[in-house]
Design an enzyme around this catalytic site. Structure first.
Site, PDB file in Angstrom:
ATOM      1  CG  ASP A  25       2.174  -7.090  -5.817  1.00 24.39           C
ATOM      2  OD1 ASP A  25       2.279  -6.313  -4.977  1.00 24.39           O
ATOM      3  OD2 ASP A  25       1.773  -7.894  -6.595  1.00 24.39           O
ATOM      4  CD  GLU A  48      -3.110  -1.077  -0.099  1.00 27.21           C
ATOM      5  OE1 GLU A  48      -2.850  -0.313  -1.006  1.00 27.21           O
ATOM      6  OE2 GLU A  48      -2.825  -2.782  -0.140  1.00 27.21           O
TER       7      GLU A  48
HETATM    8 ZN   LIG Z   1      -2.744  -2.679  -4.726  1.00 18.47          ZN
END
Ligand SMILES: [Zn+2]
Length: 409
Positions: A356, A275
């Protein structure tokens, strides 16, 4: 007549295509676990996930067919036009009042008709698979709050649009674009501090090991801990999630309590790192700018049609009515908005990979991979959705794609 046929054709096409796509998607759900996940994924959960998708598929066939038939009837019999005529004669023919009442009636009617389906989905399907945590009382309260918000926000936005069209004619679009942009900016900025608390409670992270671990990571990437919150998602569903929202001082990372409950400390920091990645790579600002541009294009096209009487006649209206034109325009514009939606999904999937990657480089890839596996297990996800379905509708890459990207496959 020609316009009506085009509209009905588009509705039928989109219905048929949607059916084909969800059938392909169900068929793509394998009976055996993908090879690379054999030792890392709960086999029972995987077997259950097929049942879950089959149940939802059958439900959506039934619901989709009914709503398709109803839409075609409303269009073919000119019921929009009849409602317009009736309201004009019996309620008001005010330039702004009439469209507001018209949309209010349609909004409430269509939502009330969808109650049985929402109810069945929540209290029968989600309940059966152990996801539902909602009580009937909360269901009704949510509905009432939703109506209140819909009527206030919808009324303000629609009121502004109608007033501008009424006073400026085709030139309304620039000013309405300015207005709606300010509104979207406001919504993005204050979403978690004004709108989310109407439905959920946000609390700061509790003192303890998790907070300490998160603090350590947050400091290493220079993200303020004050902007991390826990949300009581468990009052509606067992499904877990986390998201980033807002910008500037109002930026917030929200972790669901259901996520904290099911994941290890390392996995939680990895999800948080993902996030933070969305924030560091400016994904919120990026999608905001794109939606503003999209809205501008749509409003410009709308300005060419908004005063054309043909659209009103196509929906069964006796005279040119702006609310009938708006509905006809919405239906005619739907292929273009689908294409734009596919573009937004493409961008969103690219952003997921970026986030990611950020988590893997600033924290670690392995716990993020484990967290993603667990999330898919717990949500009974389709691990092998049809590629067309992914391309058109997925805002996130599939689990296998993300693991491959994290080099964990
Ligand atoms: Zn995400």
């Amino acid at each position: 007549m020609t316009i009506l046929w085009i509209i009905i054709g588009l509705v039928a096409l989109s219905y048929g295509w949607g059916r084909v796509l969800s059938w392909l998607n169900l068929r793509a759900h394998g009976r055996d676990l993908p090879e690379s996940l054999k030792d890392r994924y709960d086999a029972d959960k995987y077997a259950q996930s097929y049942d879950y998708h089959l149940t939802n598929y059958r439900f959506s066939i039934f619901q989709g067919l009914l709503s398709f038939i109803l839409t075609v009837m409303v269009l073919a019999f000119g019921w929009f036009g009849e409602l317009d005529g009736w309201l004009r004669a019996n309620v008001t023919d005010h330039a702004i009042g009439l469209p507001l009442v018209f949309f209010g009636v349609i909004y409430i009617l269509s939502d009330v008709m969808s109650w049985p389906f929402q109810w069945y989905h929540t209290f029968v399907i989600e309940e059966k698979f152990g996801f539902n945590k909602m009580t009937p009382r909360l269901f009704v309260i949510d509905k009432l709050k939703g109506y209140l918000m819909g009527i206030i926000l919808g009324g303000v936005i629609l009121g502004a649009l109608l007033w501008l069209v009424d006073s400026l004619g085709e030139g309304f679009w620039i000013w309405f674009w300015v207005f709606i942009s300010a509104f979207m900016l406001f919504m993005t900025f204050f979403y978690t501090s004004i709108f989310l608390p109407i439905f959920n409670k946000l609390t700061p992270l509790e003192e303890g090991e998790l907070r300490a671990a998160i603090l350590k990571y947050a400091q290493s990437v220079n993200f303020p801990l004050d902007n991390i919150f826990v949300m009581d998602g468990s009052k509606r569903s067992a499904k877990a999630n986390a998201f980033f929202s807002g910008f500037g001082k109002q930026k917030k990372i929200v972790l669901y309590d259901t996520l904290i409950e099911k994941h290890s400390q390392e996995e939680l920091v990895a999800v948080l790192a993902h996030e933070v990645g969305h924030y560091k790579r400016n994904h919120v600002k990026q999608s905001l700018v794109l939606s503003l541009l999209q809205t501008g294009v749509m409003l410009f096209v709308l300005s060419r049609f908004v005063l054309s009487p043909e659209l009103s006649y196509a929906l069964g209206g006796e005279v040119q009515a702006i609310h009938l034109n708006l509905i006809a325009f919405g239906l005619l514009f739907s292929p273009i908005s689908s294409v734009l939606g596919v573009g937004m999904n493409l961008l969103s999937r690219k952003n997921e990979y970026e986030a990611d990657h950020y988590a893997a480089t600033t924290y670690a890839a392995a716990p993020l991979g484990e967290a993603l596996i667990k999330l898919n297990e717990n949500h009974l996800s389709n691990l092998t959705p049809h590629p067309w379905h992914v391309f058109l509708n997925y805002s996130h890459p599939t689990l296998l794609q993300r693991l491959a990207h994290l080099k964990m496959n």
